[in-house]
Motif scaffolding. Sequence first.
Motif, PDB file in Angstrom:
ATOM      1  N   THR A  99      15.493  15.903  -2.366  1.00 50.09           N
ATOM      2  CA  THR A  99      14.353  16.530  -3.024  1.00 50.09           C
ATOM      3  C   THR A  99      14.378  16.294  -4.535  1.00 50.09           C
ATOM      4  O   THR A  99      13.366  15.987  -5.140  1.00 50.09           O
ATOM      5  N   THR A 100      15.564  16.431  -5.125  1.00 46.86           N
ATOM      6  CA  THR A 100      15.670  16.231  -6.571  1.00 46.86           C
ATOM      7  C   THR A 100      15.795  14.739  -6.857  1.00 46.86           C
ATOM      8  O   THR A 100      16.615  14.062  -6.258  1.00 46.86           O
ATOM      9  N   LEU A 101      14.971  14.236  -7.779  1.00 42.12           N
ATOM     10  CA  LEU A 101      14.905  12.782  -7.951  1.00 42.12           C
ATOM     11  C   LEU A 101      15.570  12.269  -9.218  1.00 42.12           C
ATOM     12  O   LEU A 101      15.916  11.111  -9.329  1.00 42.12           O
ATOM     13  N   ALA A 144      23.098  15.167  -1.103  1.00 39.48           N
ATOM     14  CA  ALA A 144      21.770  15.740  -0.916  1.00 39.48           C
ATOM     15  C   ALA A 144      21.859  16.907   0.074  1.00 39.48           C
ATOM     16  O   ALA A 144      22.616  16.847   1.043  1.00 39.48           O
ATOM     17  N   ASN A 145      21.150  17.966  -0.230  1.00 35.49           N
ATOM     18  CA  ASN A 145      20.958  19.047   0.723  1.00 35.49           C
ATOM     19  C   ASN A 145      22.064  20.097   0.817  1.00 35.49           C
ATOM     20  O   ASN A 145      22.065  20.912   1.728  1.00 35.49           O
ATOM     21  N   VAL A 146      23.024  20.052  -0.099  1.00 37.17           N
ATOM     22  CA  VAL A 146      24.084  21.065  -0.051  1.00 37.17           C
ATOM     23  C   VAL A 146      23.660  22.388  -0.695  1.00 37.17           C
ATOM     24  O   VAL A 146      24.349  23.395  -0.557  1.00 37.17           O
ATOM     25  N   ALA A 192      31.667  26.231  -2.621  1.00 38.07           N
ATOM     26  CA  ALA A 192      31.441  26.002  -1.194  1.00 38.07           C
ATOM     27  C   ALA A 192      30.279  26.883  -0.779  1.00 38.07           C
ATOM     28  O   ALA A 192      30.401  28.112  -0.733  1.00 38.07           O
ATOM     29  N   ASN A 193      29.170  26.244  -0.493  1.00 35.96           N
ATOM     30  CA  ASN A 193      27.917  26.978  -0.299  1.00 35.96           C
ATOM     31  C   ASN A 193      27.601  27.191   1.189  1.00 35.96           C
ATOM     32  O   ASN A 193      28.216  26.599   2.057  1.00 35.96           O
ATOM     33  N   LYS A 194      26.616  28.015   1.431  1.00 35.55           N
ATOM     34  CA  LYS A 194      26.118  28.349   2.772  1.00 35.55           C
ATOM     35  C   LYS A 194      27.123  29.198   3.558  1.00 35.55           C
ATOM     36  O   LYS A 194      27.207  29.103   4.788  1.00 35.55           O
ATOM     37  N   ALA A 195      27.884  30.012   2.841  1.00 34.70           N
ATOM     38  CA  ALA A 195      28.841  30.903   3.496  1.00 34.70           C
ATOM     39  C   ALA A 195      28.124  31.860   4.448  1.00 34.70           C
ATOM     40  O   ALA A 195      28.726  32.354   5.405  1.00 34.70           O
ATOM     41  N   ASP A 196      26.850  32.078   4.185  1.00 33.49           N
ATOM     42  CA  ASP A 196      26.091  32.988   5.064  1.00 33.49           C
ATOM     43  C   ASP A 196      25.970  32.464   6.486  1.00 33.49           C
ATOM     44  O   ASP A 196      25.617  33.201   7.399  1.00 33.49           O
ATOM     45  N   LEU A 197      26.286  31.179   6.694  1.00 37.06           N
ATOM     46  CA  LEU A 197      26.141  30.614   8.036  1.00 37.06           C
ATOM     47  C   LEU A 197      27.365  30.862   8.911  1.00 37.06           C
ATOM     48  O   LEU A 197      27.286  30.790  10.139  1.00 37.06           O
ATOM     49  N   LYS A 202      22.243  22.508  -4.162  1.00 38.31           N
ATOM     50  CA  LYS A 202      22.407  22.483  -5.620  1.00 38.31           C
ATOM     51  C   LYS A 202      21.251  23.182  -6.324  1.00 38.31           C
ATOM     52  O   LYS A 202      21.457  24.004  -7.203  1.00 38.31           O
ATOM     53  N   SER A 203      20.041  22.808  -5.932  1.00 39.20           N
ATOM     54  CA  SER A 203      18.885  23.389  -6.625  1.00 39.20           C
ATOM     55  C   SER A 203      18.796  24.887  -6.380  1.00 39.20           C
ATOM     56  O   SER A 203      18.481  25.659  -7.294  1.00 39.20           O
ATOM     57  N   THR A 204      19.100  25.293  -5.152  1.00 35.87           N
ATOM     58  CA  THR A 204      19.066  26.730  -4.852  1.00 35.87           C
ATOM     59  C   THR A 204      20.102  27.460  -5.698  1.00 35.87           C
ATOM     60  O   THR A 204      19.850  28.540  -6.240  1.00 35.87           O
ATOM     61  N   LEU A 205      21.286  26.864  -5.833  1.00 39.81           N
ATOM     62  CA  LEU A 205      22.341  27.471  -6.648  1.00 39.81           C
ATOM     63  C   LEU A 205      21.897  27.602  -8.101  1.00 39.81           C
ATOM     64  O   LEU A 205      22.079  28.649  -8.730  1.00 39.81           O
ATOM     65  N   LEU A 240      13.291  24.934  -9.652  1.00 41.27           N
ATOM     66  CA  LEU A 240      13.579  23.650  -9.034  1.00 41.27           C
ATOM     67  C   LEU A 240      13.054  23.644  -7.609  1.00 41.27           C
ATOM     68  O   LEU A 240      13.113  24.653  -6.921  1.00 41.27           O
ATOM     69  N   THR A 241      12.567  22.514  -7.188  1.00 36.04           N
ATOM     70  CA  THR A 241      12.076  22.415  -5.820  1.00 36.04           C
ATOM     71  C   THR A 241      13.257  22.318  -4.863  1.00 36.04           C
ATOM     72  O   THR A 241      14.171  21.524  -5.068  1.00 36.04           O
ATOM     73  N   THR A 242      13.246  23.145  -3.831  1.00 33.18           N
ATOM     74  CA  THR A 242      14.303  23.056  -2.824  1.00 33.18           C
ATOM     75  C   THR A 242      13.618  22.792  -1.489  1.00 33.18           C
ATOM     76  O   THR A 242      12.475  23.188  -1.286  1.00 33.18           O
ATOM     77  N   SER A 243      14.296  22.103  -0.611  1.00 33.74           N
ATOM     78  CA  SER A 243      13.718  21.914   0.715  1.00 33.74           C
ATOM     79  C   SER A 243      14.811  21.597   1.701  1.00 33.74           C
ATOM     80  O   SER A 243      15.945  21.315   1.330  1.00 33.74           O
ATOM     81  N   ARG A 244      14.452  21.681   2.958  1.00 34.34           N
ATOM     82  CA  ARG A 244      15.366  21.398   4.040  1.00 34.34           C
ATOM     83  C   ARG A 244      15.710  19.913   4.098  1.00 34.34           C
ATOM     84  O   ARG A 244      16.672  19.511   4.706  1.00 34.34           O
ATOM     85  N   VAL A 280      30.254  30.871  -1.628  1.00 31.76           N
ATOM     86  CA  VAL A 280      29.010  31.535  -2.021  1.00 31.76           C
ATOM     87  C   VAL A 280      27.898  31.291  -1.000  1.00 31.76           C
ATOM     88  O   VAL A 280      27.993  30.424  -0.139  1.00 31.76           O
ATOM     89  N   SER A 281      26.867  32.086  -1.132  1.00 28.57           N
ATOM     90  CA  SER A 281      25.601  31.760  -0.502  1.00 28.57           C
ATOM     91  C   SER A 281      24.556  31.737  -1.603  1.00 28.57           C
ATOM     92  O   SER A 281      24.212  32.786  -2.156  1.00 28.57           O
ATOM     93  N   ALA A 282      24.115  30.522  -1.920  1.00 31.74           N
ATOM     94  CA  ALA A 282      23.112  30.401  -2.977  1.00 31.74           C
ATOM     95  C   ALA A 282      21.815  31.052  -2.524  1.00 31.74           C
ATOM     96  O   ALA A 282      21.122  31.707  -3.294  1.00 31.74           O
TER      97      ALA A 282
HETATM   98  P1  GDP Z   1      19.997  20.203  -2.891  1.00 33.17           P
HETATM   99  O1  GDP Z   1      19.410  18.987  -2.251  1.00 33.17           O
HETATM  100  O2  GDP Z   1      21.499  20.118  -2.918  1.00 33.17           O
HETATM  101  O3  GDP Z   1      19.427  20.563  -4.214  1.00 33.17           O
HETATM  102  O4  GDP Z   1      19.694  21.396  -1.887  1.00 33.17           O
HETATM  103  P2  GDP Z   1      18.511  22.497  -1.886  1.00 33.17           P
HETATM  104  O5  GDP Z   1      18.794  23.537  -2.917  1.00 33.17           O
HETATM  105  O6  GDP Z   1      17.198  21.805  -1.897  1.00 33.17           O
HETATM  106  O7  GDP Z   1      18.788  23.135  -0.447  1.00 33.17           O
HETATM  107  C1  GDP Z   1      18.782  22.358   0.719  1.00 33.17           C
HETATM  108  C2  GDP Z   1      18.559  23.234   1.921  1.00 33.17           C
HETATM  109  O8  GDP Z   1      19.668  24.106   2.102  1.00 33.17           O
HETATM  110  C3  GDP Z   1      17.342  24.146   1.800  1.00 33.17           C
HETATM  111  O9  GDP Z   1      16.734  24.246   3.084  1.00 33.17           O
HETATM  112  C4  GDP Z   1      17.932  25.468   1.372  1.00 33.17           C
HETATM  113  O10 GDP Z   1      17.153  26.563   1.756  1.00 33.17           O
HETATM  114  C5  GDP Z   1      19.243  25.458   2.117  1.00 33.17           C
HETATM  115  N1  GDP Z   1      20.240  26.272   1.440  1.00 33.17           N
HETATM  116  C6  GDP Z   1      20.586  26.257   0.139  1.00 33.17           C
HETATM  117  N2  GDP Z   1      21.527  27.188  -0.116  1.00 33.17           N
HETATM  118  C7  GDP Z   1      21.791  27.801   1.051  1.00 33.17           C
HETATM  119  C8  GDP Z   1      22.669  28.851   1.451  1.00 33.17           C
HETATM  120  O11 GDP Z   1      23.414  29.447   0.676  1.00 33.17           O
HETATM  121  N3  GDP Z   1      22.658  29.188   2.772  1.00 33.17           N
HETATM  122  C9  GDP Z   1      21.848  28.577   3.673  1.00 33.17           C
HETATM  123  N4  GDP Z   1      21.898  28.988   4.928  1.00 33.17           N
HETATM  124  N5  GDP Z   1      21.002  27.595   3.335  1.00 33.17           N
HETATM  125  C10 GDP Z   1      20.975  27.216   2.048  1.00 33.17           C
END
Ligand code: GDP
Length: 373
Positions: free
Chosen positions: A201-203, A170-172, A104-109, A174-177, A193-197, A140-142
């Motif tokens: 992003t990952t194809l 998409a956008n959870v 469970a990601n983005k716990a920092d929020l 994964k790549s950041t983790l 890996l490319t990460t974005s808002r 976690v917070s990736a």
């Molecule tokens: P993917 O599409 O699942 O691979 O997601 P990405 O790794 O590209 O991340 C999508 C967005 O979520 C990006 O804007 C990241 O910066 C943001 N993000 C990823 N991990 C975290 C996290 O732990 N906390 C917060 N606040 N944002 C995160």
Amino acid sequence: HDLDLTCSGCGIAIQTEEKSEPGYAPLNSVIERENPVCQRCYRIKHYNEVAPVPLNNEGFQKILSDIGRRNALVVKVVDLFDFAGSWVKDIKKYVGKNPILLVANKADLLPRSTNWERVENWLAHEVKKQGVAVDQIFLVSAKKRIEIENVKTAIEARVGNRDVYVVGTANVGKSTLINGLLNSFGEEEGAELTTSRYPGTTLSTIRIDLPGHGSIIDTPGIMTTHRLTDLVSPKGLRDITPEEYINPKTFQLNDNQALFLGGLARVDYVEGPKQGFTFYCANQLNVHRTKLENADELYEKHLGTLLTPPYEGEEINPVLTNWVTHSFTLKSGHPQDIVISGIGWVTLRGQHYTTVKVHAPKGVDVHTRRALI
Ligand code: GDP
């Protein structure tokens, strides 16, 4: 042209011929770089550009369906800020009998005052309700690299010579983790890996060797259309995506009052005594309170100016202004959240009999749940 190279950012096959086609990279960049990236990833990374997604969902699903046919360890990533919205509904179908670790990601929020044990119990309860067995749950917070070590240790303990598949919508994150895990596994800086808002992003799958183990595999996130984050413009996305700890905002509301979440949704307090409505949304989102009787007119007159996003002058996705109404009657009991997928939720403490209506774009998932916090 048959380069047999894939982009180290998003996994797509690299080609150097057609600028407007997926996977394009200029020839000199491919020759010069050890881990070449396609032009799309280059732009996402260096110019924060929006990433158009050149694949459809069938492609994603085919990639995921392969997992069930292999002996693999699955790391399923969900977004704590949008649990239901980021839950892959067909996960069982995709992963077959393979074990799942839930991250469970983005716990920092979540607010600083969050009771983590409670959140963990909440997650376990929800996962059970979905009928999915997971071996272990991690909060976690990736991005901030919090608790990544524990995920790494759990992977090491279970993986053997299997591959690790990281899956999720998409956008959870994964790549950041994976970037965090690779760092933890002691991979030197290399391919990143490319990460974005922006979702999508990952194809394609990206395989990265884990020293002494199998590989870790990033999968393209399943695209959804039921989250507000899937529908807003890039500028709107900036307004609704929390970047840091959410400061919950409590409004003491009388019935016949309404609250706008930007110009994207409206919560009407239809009936009940004066009480607190606590909103968990991006801190920068502009929340506007009004009398219920004035709400329609306010929307007509001020959408795009006072009520943003969307913004006046930008091309507005017509879905965003095609609202439907969801009615909820909450009886007194446990605290409840009303969730509007992608933008956040409002918590009611459950002390009173309460009628609430939520207006939100058609197709956006709106539901109640036992309060997360
Ligand atoms: P993917 O599409 O699942 O691979 O997601 P990405 O790794 O590209 O991340 C999508 C967005 O979520 C990006 O804007 C990241 O910066 C943001 N993000 C990823 N991990 C975290 C996290 O732990 N906390 C917060 N606040 N944002 C995160």
